[in-house]
Design an enzyme around this catalytic site. Sequence first.
Site, short mmCIF file in Angstrom:
data_model
loop_
_atom_site.label_atom_id
_atom_site.label_comp_id
_atom_site.label_asym_id
_atom_site.label_seq_id
_atom_site.Cartn_x
_atom_site.Cartn_y
_atom_site.Cartn_z
CG ASN A 9 32.81 -17.80 -10.85
OD1 ASN A 9 32.08 -18.25 -11.92
ND2 ASN A 9 33.26 -16.80 -10.79
CD1 TRP A 10 30.60 -24.41 -10.41
CD2 TRP A 10 29.53 -25.41 -11.94
NE1 TRP A 10 29.88 -25.25 -9.71
CE2 TRP A 10 29.23 -26.22 -10.73
CE3 TRP A 10 29.28 -26.10 -13.27
CZ2 TRP A 10 28.41 -27.04 -10.75
CZ3 TRP A 10 28.48 -27.08 -13.05
CH2 TRP A 10 28.11 -27.61 -11.93
CE LYS A 11 36.69 -18.00 -11.13
NZ LYS A 11 38.05 -17.47 -10.83
CG HIS A 96 34.59 -12.71 -11.70
ND1 HIS A 96 35.75 -12.79 -12.07
CD2 HIS A 96 34.35 -13.54 -10.64
CE1 HIS A 96 36.46 -13.57 -11.39
NE2 HIS A 96 35.65 -14.09 -10.35
CD GLU A 166 35.29 -12.83 -6.19
OE1 GLU A 166 35.61 -14.16 -5.85
OE2 GLU A 166 35.28 -12.65 -7.41
N GLY A 172 42.50 -16.89 -7.57
CA GLY A 172 43.42 -17.72 -8.30
C GLY A 172 44.71 -18.13 -7.37
N GLY A 233 35.68 -20.03 -6.25
CA GLY A 233 35.91 -20.54 -7.81
C GLY A 233 36.34 -21.84 -7.83
P1 PGA Z 1 39.25 -18.78 -6.68
O1 PGA Z 1 38.19 -17.75 -7.51
O2 PGA Z 1 38.42 -19.28 -5.46
O3 PGA Z 1 39.62 -19.97 -7.56
O4 PGA Z 1 40.36 -18.01 -6.51
C1 PGA Z 1 37.44 -17.17 -6.90
C2 PGA Z 1 36.64 -16.12 -7.77
O5 PGA Z 1 37.21 -15.63 -8.91
O6 PGA Z 1 35.30 -15.77 -7.84
#
Ligand code: PGA
Length: 253
Positions: A9-11, A96, A166, A172, A233
């Site tokens: 998930n590149w956001k 999400h 999650e 994060g 992420g």
């Molecule tokens: P992260 O995010 O791996 O940076 O903790 C995961 C996500 O939000 O899908």
Amino acid sequence: MNKKLIVGNWKMNPATLAEAKKIAQKVKKVSANLLHAEVVICPPFPFIASCVSKKTTKNFHIGAQSTSTEESGAHTGEVSAKMLKDLAVEYVIVGHSEERARGDTDQNISRRLKQVLDEGMTAILCVGEKARDQEGKYLEDLKNQIKSSLTDIPKKFAKSIIIAYEPIWAIGATEAMKPADIYETSLFVKKVFADIFTPDAGIKTLVLYGGAVNFRNAPDIMIVGRVDGLLVGRESVNSEGFVELLKAVDAVQ
Ligand code: PGA
């Protein structure tokens, strides 16, 4: 045995199309050599078309990070499931926690799911508790979250829904959830899924774990956590780390 599914998930990253293409190229190359894993990258909307392969690349798929609740029409700023399908998107993340934090409701999530499933794509439904308590109330919250998102979804779509567990407190964060706890919660998620659809659907549905996954902790999460895959992420836009992660997960039997 099913191949493990690693979803990146590149956001809202990276900043430029050139960087996005570079990461996608690297991931494609490594994916072709994987034996036990498949990869889905979910770039931001404007980069999707450029990350799609001209020809089919083994073990490599394109996903999107969300989609509209609506099918088409006067919805400024929205992107429909049909448009994504037309770009060769196969998977769409729905619900999400970052989108939920901006006010997305279970009702909207259910409508987004419906759009994705009606287009014949696979939905990755994200669920997770804000915090854990000693009494286990978080399990009740998790159950309600899954139920309210899936209640209006016809049974025939169960096979096209993946659950990404999650815990919000791990997203994060510096540390992921303990693998033993991941295992316990993923079983709970499967049980809730089975109760909504059918026992068989509960057994077959894929459960991914997400939250602070990196190339170091990924093997343990797969082995001890016994999940079907990972939603990654930050590490998914760090191409070196992500490549290491793919190779490490591929080596897990
Ligand atoms: P992260 O995010 O791996 O940076 O903790 C995961 C996500 O939000 O899908």
